[in-house]
Design a protein around this motif. Structure first.
Motif, PDB file in Angstrom:
ATOM      1  N   SER A   1       0.951  -1.282  -0.089  1.00  0.00           N
ATOM      2  CA  SER A   1      -0.152   0.174  -0.032  1.00  0.00           C
ATOM      3  C   SER A   1       1.170   1.246  -0.161  1.00  0.00           C
ATOM      4  N   HIS A   2       0.256   2.398  -0.206  1.00  0.00           N
ATOM      5  CA  HIS A   2       0.848   3.714  -0.245  1.00  0.00           C
ATOM      6  C   HIS A   2       1.537   3.768   1.116  1.00  0.00           C
ATOM      7  N   VAL A   3       0.645   3.511   2.181  1.00  0.00           N
ATOM      8  CA  VAL A   3       1.059   3.776   3.575  1.00  0.00           C
ATOM      9  C   VAL A   3       2.206   3.057   3.722  1.00  0.00           C
TER      10      VAL A   3
ATOM     11  N   ARG B   1      -0.020  11.985   1.624  1.00  0.00           N
ATOM     12  CA  ARG B   1      -1.224  11.673   2.044  1.00  0.00           C
ATOM     13  C   ARG B   1      -2.029  10.871   1.129  1.00  0.00           C
ATOM     14  N   GLU B   2      -2.458   9.703   1.477  1.00  0.00           N
ATOM     15  CA  GLU B   2      -3.030   8.570   0.604  1.00  0.00           C
ATOM     16  C   GLU B   2      -4.190   8.943  -0.431  1.00  0.00           C
TER      17      GLU B   2
ATOM     18  N   ASP C   1       1.382   9.404  -6.441  1.00  0.00           N
ATOM     19  CA  ASP C   1       1.852   9.045  -5.238  1.00  0.00           C
ATOM     20  C   ASP C   1       3.133   9.417  -4.667  1.00  0.00           C
TER      21      ASP C   1
ATOM     22  N   PRO D   1       0.040   9.130   6.777  1.00  0.00           N
ATOM     23  CA  PRO D   1      -0.419   9.161   5.257  1.00  0.00           C
ATOM     24  C   PRO D   1      -1.859   8.633   5.077  1.00  0.00           C
ATOM     25  N   ASP D   2      -2.323   8.069   6.066  1.00  0.00           N
ATOM     26  CA  ASP D   2      -3.748   7.201   5.717  1.00  0.00           C
ATOM     27  C   ASP D   2      -4.781   7.968   6.427  1.00  0.00           C
TER      28      ASP D   2
ATOM     29  N   ILE E   1      -3.542  10.889  -3.687  1.00  0.00           N
ATOM     30  CA  ILE E   1      -2.340  10.232  -4.533  1.00  0.00           C
ATOM     31  C   ILE E   1      -3.009  10.441  -6.051  1.00  0.00           C
TER      32      ILE E   1
END
Length: 319
Positions: free
Chosen positions: A8-10, A150-151, A146, A42-43, A154
């Protein structure tokens, strides 16, 4: 060696900022600031920070001259990017969107991510982004999808360029942003080039307006932070310089407390018009060279102090 993949991006953000990436990457350094200095996650979905209409009006009034100059430049920029789904915004140095140009088709998407007038896009509030990170680092910044911290944002691509005032301090950020899914990294770089050129135009016109009536000199030489500009009065004393010129010639705010003769900076001297103008210019340059010391200026001109003070009075020059 294959690139690292993340679930995940996080996970990607956390891995990057916990490793050595912040020392190697400007993006990772901004992620680290967002997490450790600004205390963001970030999430975490943040409430949109938007000024009231009265608060926004006050911020706009503070930069009234800049906004007046920026609007036509922004309109030309908007024409160039509108078909790609981009909006054009001008913020103050704190990331508050003061003016926005956007096509009606893209309004809903941009509003959904908080890119509306009065919204605050400082790095402190929004994490890594083209506006806030540009303002902190005081350089052009492109944040593509991305690369945002912050998710929830993105899906955006944004390119910001700083605008500096006549003292060389950052005053605003010009930004192009898009929330379209088909925005490619290659066009994000085109966005960056366009926004840097437009920001330089605004900064140059703002400098000229601030020194209305002065002689504006474009200094020769290369600068990667814009066109170096100097402002001089009718006696060829330099009364202002933009950030590029300050950097090029090593000028500070203190330089302008007692203006320097132009030839001391540019190694040239333009001829004056008329005997009175020539006399006045000579007296002022001598005073400037002596850093305001009238006794020394009189000595340099090989005249008595009494004669020098008569010249000051004759031309209404104060020390």
């Amino acid at each position: 060696m294959p690139a690292q993949t993340y679930a995940s991006h996080v996970e990607k953000v956390q891995a990057e900022i916990e490793g050595r990436a912040p020392a190697r990457s400007a993006i990772a350094a901004s992620w680290a600031r967002s997490a450790f200095h600004h205390g963001l996650e970030p999430d975490l979905r943040l409430n949109q920070n938007v000024l009231t209409q009265s608060e926004l009006k006050r911020e706009q009034e503070r930069l009234d001259l800049l906004l007046h100059i920026a609007r036509p430049v922004m309109e030309q920029l908007f024409v160039a990017v509108v078909k790609t789904g981009c909006c054009v915004v001008l913020t103050n140095k704190d990331g508050v969107i003061l003016h926005r140009l956007i096509h009606e088709v893209d309004r809903i998407d941009m509003n959904a991510v908080g890119a509306r007038s009065g919204a605050i896009w400082s790095e402190e509030h929004a994490g890594t982004n083209g506006i806030g990170t540009c303002a902190i680092e005081e350089r052009p910044v492109t944040i593509h999808k991305d690369q945002h911290f912050r998710e929830e944002i993105i899906g955006m691509s944004c390119a910001g360029a700083p605008i500096f005032d006549v003292t060389g301090e950052i005053i605003a950020v010009l930004d192009i942003s898009s929330a379209r899914e088909d925005m490619h990294a290659s066009f994000a770089q085109v966005m960056s080039s366009l926004v840097v050129n437009a920001a330089n135009r605004i900064e140059t016109e703002h400098f000229r307006a601030a020194f209305n009536g002065a002689k504006i000199i474009v200094a020769e030489g290369h600068s990667n932070i814009g066109t170096p500009l100097l402002a001089s009065d009718r006696d060829d004393l330099v009364i202002g310089a933009n950030r590029a010129a300050r950097r090029m010639f090593g000028l500070q705010n203190e330089t302008f407390e007692i203006p320097l003769p132009r030839h001391e900076i540019l190694a040239e001297e333009a001829p004056s018009n008329g005997l009175l103008d020539a006399e006045r210019a000579t007296v002022r340059r001598a005073l400037a060279t002596a850093r305001g010391n009238a006794t020394q200026a009189a000595k340099d001109l090989n005249v008595s102090r009494a004669t020098f003070y008569r010249l000051l009075k004759k031309h209404d020059i104060t020390t």
